[in-house]
Scaffold this motif. Structure first.
Motif, PDB file in Angstrom:
ATOM      1  N   ASN A 186       1.089  -0.969   0.102  1.00 32.66           N
ATOM      2  CA  ASN A 186      -0.530   0.226   0.253  1.00 32.66           C
ATOM      3  C   ASN A 186       0.948   1.203   0.386  1.00 32.66           C
ATOM      4  OD1 ASN A 186       1.327   0.611   3.272  1.00 32.66           O
ATOM      5  ND2 ASN A 186      -0.717  -0.435   3.972  1.00 32.66           N
ATOM      6  N   PHE A 187       0.557   2.718  -0.084  1.00 33.53           N
ATOM      7  CA  PHE A 187       0.876   3.691  -0.021  1.00 33.53           C
ATOM      8  C   PHE A 187       1.349   4.037   1.274  1.00 33.53           C
ATOM      9  CE2 PHE A 187      -2.480   4.549  -3.226  1.00 33.53           C
ATOM     10  CZ  PHE A 187      -1.683   4.699  -4.346  1.00 33.53           C
ATOM     11  N   LYS A 188       1.530   3.037   2.277  1.00 35.37           N
ATOM     12  CA  LYS A 188       1.912   3.714   3.263  1.00 35.37           C
ATOM     13  C   LYS A 188       3.625   2.474   3.075  1.00 35.37           C
ATOM     14  CE  LYS A 188       2.460   1.901   8.520  1.00 35.37           C
ATOM     15  NZ  LYS A 188       3.006   2.116   8.036  1.00 35.37           N
ATOM     16  N   ASP A 189       3.518   1.797   2.573  1.00 34.34           N
ATOM     17  CA  ASP A 189       4.744   1.131   2.330  1.00 34.34           C
ATOM     18  C   ASP A 189       5.623   1.349   0.729  1.00 34.34           C
ATOM     19  OD1 ASP A 189       4.094  -1.147   4.640  1.00 34.34           O
ATOM     20  OD2 ASP A 189       2.612  -2.117   2.323  1.00 34.34           O
ATOM     21  N   LEU A 190       5.124   2.180   0.431  1.00 38.53           N
ATOM     22  CA  LEU A 190       5.536   2.854  -0.670  1.00 38.53           C
ATOM     23  C   LEU A 190       6.354   4.110  -0.192  1.00 38.53           C
ATOM     24  CD1 LEU A 190       6.552   3.201  -3.298  1.00 38.53           C
ATOM     25  CD2 LEU A 190       4.197   4.988  -4.023  1.00 38.53           C
ATOM     26  N   LYS A 191       5.744   5.068   1.059  1.00 37.98           N
ATOM     27  CA  LYS A 191       6.092   5.772   1.921  1.00 37.98           C
ATOM     28  C   LYS A 191       7.018   5.416   2.478  1.00 37.98           C
ATOM     29  CE  LYS A 191       2.293   6.962   3.481  1.00 37.98           C
ATOM     30  NZ  LYS A 191       1.106   7.811   4.195  1.00 37.98           N
ATOM     31  N   ASP A 192       7.337   4.775   3.417  1.00 41.42           N
ATOM     32  CA  ASP A 192       8.207   4.014   4.228  1.00 41.42           C
ATOM     33  C   ASP A 192       9.474   3.718   2.969  1.00 41.42           C
ATOM     34  OD1 ASP A 192       6.764   4.240   5.849  1.00 41.42           O
ATOM     35  OD2 ASP A 192       6.586   2.020   6.609  1.00 41.42           O
ATOM     36  N   GLY A 199      18.307   8.645  -2.641  1.00 45.34           N
ATOM     37  CA  GLY A 199      19.567   9.146  -3.883  1.00 45.34           C
ATOM     38  C   GLY A 199      18.899  10.250  -4.182  1.00 45.34           C
ATOM     39  N   ILE A 200      17.967  11.602  -3.907  1.00 44.48           N
ATOM     40  CA  ILE A 200      17.427  12.615  -3.509  1.00 44.48           C
ATOM     41  C   ILE A 200      17.734  13.451  -1.936  1.00 44.48           C
ATOM     42  CG2 ILE A 200      16.209  12.213  -5.639  1.00 44.48           C
ATOM     43  CD1 ILE A 200      13.875  12.407  -3.913  1.00 44.48           C
ATOM     44  N   PRO A 201      18.822  14.387  -1.515  1.00 42.65           N
ATOM     45  CA  PRO A 201      18.396  15.095  -1.010  1.00 42.65           C
ATOM     46  C   PRO A 201      17.296  15.138  -0.197  1.00 42.65           C
ATOM     47  CG  PRO A 201      19.038  16.627  -2.550  1.00 42.65           C
ATOM     48  CD  PRO A 201      18.823  14.980  -3.186  1.00 42.65           C
ATOM     49  N   PHE A 202      16.724  15.177   1.118  1.00 39.66           N
ATOM     50  CA  PHE A 202      15.839  15.504   2.148  1.00 39.66           C
ATOM     51  C   PHE A 202      15.419  15.814   1.672  1.00 39.66           C
ATOM     52  CE2 PHE A 202      14.161  16.023   6.097  1.00 39.66           C
ATOM     53  CZ  PHE A 202      12.893  15.061   6.423  1.00 39.66           C
ATOM     54  N   THR A 203      15.048  17.405   1.579  1.00 40.80           N
ATOM     55  CA  THR A 203      14.401  18.579   1.047  1.00 40.80           C
ATOM     56  C   THR A 203      13.147  18.247   0.181  1.00 40.80           C
ATOM     57  OG1 THR A 203      16.007  19.336  -0.231  1.00 40.80           O
ATOM     58  CG2 THR A 203      15.363  20.039   2.568  1.00 40.80           C
ATOM     59  N   ALA A 204      14.586  17.727  -1.112  1.00 42.48           N
ATOM     60  CA  ALA A 204      14.051  16.852  -2.319  1.00 42.48           C
ATOM     61  C   ALA A 204      12.667  16.339  -2.722  1.00 42.48           C
ATOM     62  CB  ALA A 204      14.726  16.742  -3.416  1.00 42.48           C
ATOM     63  N   LYS A 205      12.437  15.233  -0.832  1.00 43.32           N
ATOM     64  CA  LYS A 205      11.453  14.207  -0.622  1.00 43.32           C
ATOM     65  C   LYS A 205      10.323  14.483  -0.302  1.00 43.32           C
ATOM     66  CE  LYS A 205      15.028  10.501   0.364  1.00 43.32           C
ATOM     67  NZ  LYS A 205      15.106   9.469   1.977  1.00 43.32           N
ATOM     68  N   PHE A 208       6.994  15.096  -2.797  1.00 41.62           N
ATOM     69  CA  PHE A 208       7.125  13.069  -3.214  1.00 41.62           C
ATOM     70  C   PHE A 208       5.676  12.805  -2.301  1.00 41.62           C
ATOM     71  CE2 PHE A 208      10.068  13.786  -6.064  1.00 41.62           C
ATOM     72  CZ  PHE A 208       9.854  13.124  -6.954  1.00 41.62           C
ATOM     73  N   LEU A 209       6.377  12.888  -1.360  1.00 42.20           N
ATOM     74  CA  LEU A 209       5.652  12.474   0.536  1.00 42.20           C
ATOM     75  C   LEU A 209       4.205  12.746   0.445  1.00 42.20           C
ATOM     76  CD1 LEU A 209       8.987  12.501   2.886  1.00 42.20           C
ATOM     77  CD2 LEU A 209       7.341  10.513   1.965  1.00 42.20           C
ATOM     78  N   LYS A 210       4.343  14.224   0.091  1.00 41.21           N
ATOM     79  CA  LYS A 210       2.841  15.057   0.134  1.00 41.21           C
ATOM     80  C   LYS A 210       1.822  14.816  -0.982  1.00 41.21           C
ATOM     81  CE  LYS A 210       0.720  19.684   0.008  1.00 41.21           C
ATOM     82  NZ  LYS A 210       0.973  21.105  -0.369  1.00 41.21           N
ATOM     83  N   VAL A 211       2.466  14.120  -2.188  1.00 39.51           N
ATOM     84  CA  VAL A 211       1.194  13.231  -3.074  1.00 39.51           C
ATOM     85  C   VAL A 211       1.402  12.575  -2.829  1.00 39.51           C
ATOM     86  CG1 VAL A 211       1.973  12.356  -5.165  1.00 39.51           C
ATOM     87  CG2 VAL A 211       2.421  14.697  -4.960  1.00 39.51           C
TER      88      VAL A 211
END
Length: 512
Positions: A186-192, A199-205, A208-211
């Protein structure tokens, strides 16, 4: 001298009474010449109400300056009377004695069952400045019956078909458009997984997490993710592996056999073994194996206990909604719809998705709450980019728009829906109600070609014939409609679309 004064006073009193009596006679005569008009010519149900304009034309010099005229409309049905609060009212001192006066007012009344056979009446009244009634006109019959053709719009409700239609959207597992629906993958697994991705900076995540945390199915989320920086890299290294795993169905032969599954699922339904005896994949197989609604309900009830997911709650609500559509008892039906409402809300609580939101619209539709139904269907439409699902949403939006009286909007929605027999009928219905009989005929004929056993398109053609005064075509198509559907036979006998033909022998012979 006193005697002379008494005679004079008596003469004045008699003259006044005679003058008053003469005036009352004139008022009565002129008031009885009032002309009352209805716009539209026939009362029509639009959504949950009946709306119309009422006009009265009064003769010139009907009122004295100190008099007031008022028209009181009211609607009688089933030994009930609905009184309108608004009155058509005018004072004599505002009128030109040499001209007639025209008064118009808009009215609305809530529609309830039984009103379709009722009648609109009106009564005029003349009163003086003190509000004392001087004269009341006779009761005038303004209009009889309410046209309810818009209520023929369909989203699969049962109306005498050979089989009960299946309502709502069932979520199929292991499809790319339904990624994230199961409790696993599920999307929780994907978010985890994404949170631990380096692969990308923390600020760039954060975007993605918001979506991923927001509403919408996978097609909706993917469209938003594509607009973000670094999407290509994230797609290759995080999203694609997740999707590939989520859409990979169990291999043939994996897990228990069908016989073992049938035995275990039956034991779970009876409460003889724990619900967690089966895996999530086993539950999905077990639900597909059971043809009965009651058996599906019992399996899904057990599934949501151990594997709560948007998938399981939506499909459980789907079962409740379809059981409700098959239930005649009002109390039992409402309880099933309450259960469906709860299940769909639980599905949306996990993440708002276009399946459960659409199915909420079905619940509201069955509850006759067409305003809430439209809002749910529209919200569902905005939560997906999957074309096949959007077509289903467009069809529902079109059906509700017909019921609510917005026929042009209905045509727009239905033009973008699947060309199924039901949707083609709805499109023809919208065309009829907007006065486009040419295109309505085409849609009804196309609907009939796809399903000749369906009486509804022939009923639509009969309505067109009645409106055009084509009596032979009316009888021909009405006979085809009512021989295919008992619901339409019962409706035709009292349908005010055919009011001009109800007393004709040809019509009586058809519906006999």
């Amino acid at each position: 001298m006193n005697m002379v004064k008494k005679y004079i006073a008596f003469f004045i009193l008699c003259t006044t009474i005679a003058s008053y009596s003469c005036n009352v006679v004139q008022v009565k005569k002129k008031a009885d010449n009032q002309k009352i008009y209805l716009d539209p010519n026939n009362l029509e149900r639009l959504g949950d109400s009946v709306r119309f304009d009422l006009t009265v034309i009064l003769p010139n010099a009907m009122l004295l300056r100190n008099e007031t005229y008022a028209l009181f409309p009211y609607f009688k049905y089933d030994n009930e009377t609905y009184f309108f609060e608004k009155k058509l009212r005018v004072k004599g001192d505002t009128l030109d004695v040499y001209s007639s006066v025209k008064l118009t007012e808009s009215y609305t009344m809530p529609f309830v069952n039984g009103m379709e056979n009722g009648s609109l009446y009106a009564k005029g009244e003349v009163s003086n400045n003190q509000g004392v009634r001087q004269y009341e006109t006779e009761e005038v019959l303004v209009s009889t019956g309410i046209i309810t053709t818009a209520s023929l719009s369909q989203i699969g409700q049962y109306r005498g078909q050979e089989q009960y239609p299946v309502l709502g959207l069932w979520i199929e597992p292991y499809q790319q458009e339904t990624v994230g629906m199961l409790s696993k993958n599920n999307f929780k697994d994907l978010k985890d997984a994404f949170s631990s991705y380096s692969g990308i900076p923390f600020t760039a995540k954060a975007p993605f997490l918001k979506v991923l945390e927001g509403p919408g199915d996978w097609t909706y989320k993917l469209k938003k993710l594509k607009a973000l920086p670094s999407f290509g890299k994230v797609q290759r290294e995080v999203l694609n592996p997740f999707v590939q795993k989520a859409v990979r169905a169990p291999w043939d032969g994996e897990g228990i056999s069908d016989l073992q599954l049938s035995i275990l699922s039956r034991s779970i339904r009876k409460g003889q073994v724990p619900a967690d005896t089966l895996s999530e994949n086993d539950y999905i197989r077990a639900v597909d194996m059971e043809p009965g609604w009651n058996e599906k309900e019992e399996i899904l009830r057990a599934m949501v206990e151990v594997y709560p997911s948007a998938f399981a709650f939506n499909n459980l609500g789907f079962v409740f909604a379809n059981k409700a559509n098959r239930t005649r008892n009002t109390k039992d039906k409402n309880q099933l719809l309450e259960n469906a409402l709860f299940a769909f809300n639980r599905s949306n609580a996990i993440f708002e998705n276009p399946y459960a939101v659409y199915n909420l619209g079905i619940v509201f539709w069955l509850w006759e709450d067409k305003f809430s139904a439209y809002n749910s269907f529209y919200r569902a439409f905005t939560l997906t980019e999957f074309d096949e699902i959007k077509k289903v949403h467009q069809a529902a939006l079109g059906a509700v728009s017909i019921f609510n009286g917005d026929y042009r909007l209905a045509v727009i929605h239905l033009n973008n829906a699947e060309k199924s027999p039901v949707n083609l009928f709805n499109q023809g219905l919208a065309n009829v109600l907007s006065g486009d009989y040419y295109n309505a005929t085409i849609q009804f004929e196309n609907s009939a070609i796809q399903n000749m056993s369906n009486g509804f398109p022939f009923y639509g053609l009969a309505i067109i014939a009645a409106r055009n005064g084509e009596e032979t075509k009316l009888y021909e198509n009405l006979k085809k409609a009512i021989t295919r559907n008992q619901f339409l036979r019962d409706r035709a006998a009292a349908d005010y679309e055919f009011a001009a033909y109800h007393n004709k022998e040809g019509f009586k012979e058809v519906i006999r």
